[in-house]
Design a protein around this motif. Structure first.
Motif, PDB file in Angstrom:
ATOM      1  N   ILE A   1      81.062   3.001  61.582  1.00 41.48           N
ATOM      2  CA  ILE A   1      79.805   3.742  61.631  1.00 41.48           C
ATOM      3  C   ILE A   1      78.663   2.779  61.304  1.00 41.48           C
ATOM      4  O   ILE A   1      78.699   2.100  60.280  1.00 41.48           O
ATOM      5  CB  ILE A   1      79.789   4.911  60.623  1.00 41.48           C
ATOM      6  CG1 ILE A   1      80.977   5.852  60.854  1.00 41.48           C
ATOM      7  CG2 ILE A   1      78.455   5.647  60.679  1.00 41.48           C
ATOM      8  CD1 ILE A   1      80.919   6.655  62.123  1.00 41.48           C
ATOM      9  N   LEU A   2      77.667   2.722  62.191  1.00 37.99           N
ATOM     10  CA  LEU A   2      76.490   1.885  61.969  1.00 37.99           C
ATOM     11  C   LEU A   2      75.277   2.771  61.752  1.00 37.99           C
ATOM     12  O   LEU A   2      75.088   3.756  62.461  1.00 37.99           O
ATOM     13  CB  LEU A   2      76.213   0.994  63.180  1.00 37.99           C
ATOM     14  CG  LEU A   2      77.237  -0.064  63.530  1.00 37.99           C
ATOM     15  CD1 LEU A   2      76.781  -0.831  64.769  1.00 37.99           C
ATOM     16  CD2 LEU A   2      77.435  -1.014  62.373  1.00 37.99           C
ATOM     17  N   THR A   3      74.460   2.409  60.772  1.00 38.77           N
ATOM     18  CA  THR A   3      73.169   3.047  60.551  1.00 38.77           C
ATOM     19  C   THR A   3      72.119   1.982  60.804  1.00 38.77           C
ATOM     20  O   THR A   3      72.134   0.926  60.163  1.00 38.77           O
ATOM     21  CB  THR A   3      73.051   3.581  59.116  1.00 38.77           C
ATOM     22  OG1 THR A   3      74.151   4.458  58.861  1.00 38.77           O
ATOM     23  CG2 THR A   3      71.743   4.328  58.915  1.00 38.77           C
ATOM     24  N   LEU A   4      71.230   2.254  61.774  1.00 38.71           N
ATOM     25  CA  LEU A   4      70.217   1.284  62.164  1.00 38.71           C
ATOM     26  C   LEU A   4      68.837   1.842  61.899  1.00 38.71           C
ATOM     27  O   LEU A   4      68.498   2.909  62.398  1.00 38.71           O
ATOM     28  CB  LEU A   4      70.349   0.958  63.652  1.00 38.71           C
ATOM     29  CG  LEU A   4      71.680   0.357  64.058  1.00 38.71           C
ATOM     30  CD1 LEU A   4      72.406   1.327  64.956  1.00 38.71           C
ATOM     31  CD2 LEU A   4      71.456  -0.945  64.741  1.00 38.71           C
ATOM     32  N   ALA A   5      68.050   1.102  61.133  1.00 40.17           N
ATOM     33  CA  ALA A   5      66.652   1.468  60.886  1.00 40.17           C
ATOM     34  C   ALA A   5      65.810   0.713  61.912  1.00 40.17           C
ATOM     35  O   ALA A   5      65.402  -0.420  61.691  1.00 40.17           O
ATOM     36  CB  ALA A   5      66.252   1.100  59.472  1.00 40.17           C
ATOM     37  N   LEU A   6      65.594   1.350  63.051  1.00 45.28           N
ATOM     38  CA  LEU A   6      64.809   0.747  64.130  1.00 45.28           C
ATOM     39  C   LEU A   6      63.346   1.123  63.972  1.00 45.28           C
ATOM     40  O   LEU A   6      63.026   2.087  63.278  1.00 45.28           O
ATOM     41  CB  LEU A   6      65.351   1.225  65.478  1.00 45.28           C
ATOM     42  CG  LEU A   6      66.826   0.901  65.752  1.00 45.28           C
ATOM     43  CD1 LEU A   6      67.275   1.559  67.049  1.00 45.28           C
ATOM     44  CD2 LEU A   6      67.049  -0.594  65.806  1.00 45.28           C
ATOM     45  N   PRO A   7      62.439   0.399  64.611  1.00 46.70           N
ATOM     46  CA  PRO A   7      61.016   0.706  64.466  1.00 46.70           C
ATOM     47  C   PRO A   7      60.643   2.132  64.879  1.00 46.70           C
ATOM     48  O   PRO A   7      59.766   2.735  64.290  1.00 46.70           O
ATOM     49  CB  PRO A   7      60.337  -0.307  65.387  1.00 46.70           C
ATOM     50  CG  PRO A   7      61.312  -1.412  65.544  1.00 46.70           C
ATOM     51  CD  PRO A   7      62.670  -0.795  65.414  1.00 46.70           C
TER      52      PRO A   7
END
Length: 98
Positions: A54-60
């Motif tokens: 599981i990946l959590t990505l804080a994208l713009p």
């Protein structure tokens, strides 16, 4: 796509899945602390991922939570990239209206 037990560098997977425009930008995203792998912050783009992670990505533009479904062997078209993961963010997808 990939053999059972296979792993891939996270920067390469982010590039294959079209989460970043280049592998360099994917590595910078990871090294800046904007990516969590299975709930843990990672700071090295050399970390290996595998299906089920599981990946959590804080994208713009948004925060995404995705489950890796496949590793991929190339950076293909967007439709192919979407088969590499399942969005678990809970909100509407990019093609859906709220």
């Amino acid at each position: 796509m990939a053999a059972a037990g296979a792993r891939l560098r996270i920067d390469k997977w982010l590039w294959h899945a079209r989460m970043a425009k280049s592998r360099t930008l994917a590595a910078k995203l990871v090294e800046a602390g904007h990516v969590r792998l299975n709930g843990r912050r990672i700071d090295g783009s050399d970390k290996l991922v595998q299906p089920g992670d599981i990946l959590t990505l804080a994208l713009p533009h948004a925060t995404l939570v995705v489950e890796i479904r496949a590793l991929g062997s190339r950076r293909g078209p967007a439709a192919e990239a979407r088969t590499l993961y399942e969005d678990r963010s809970g909100g509407p997808g990019p093609d859906e209206t709220p």
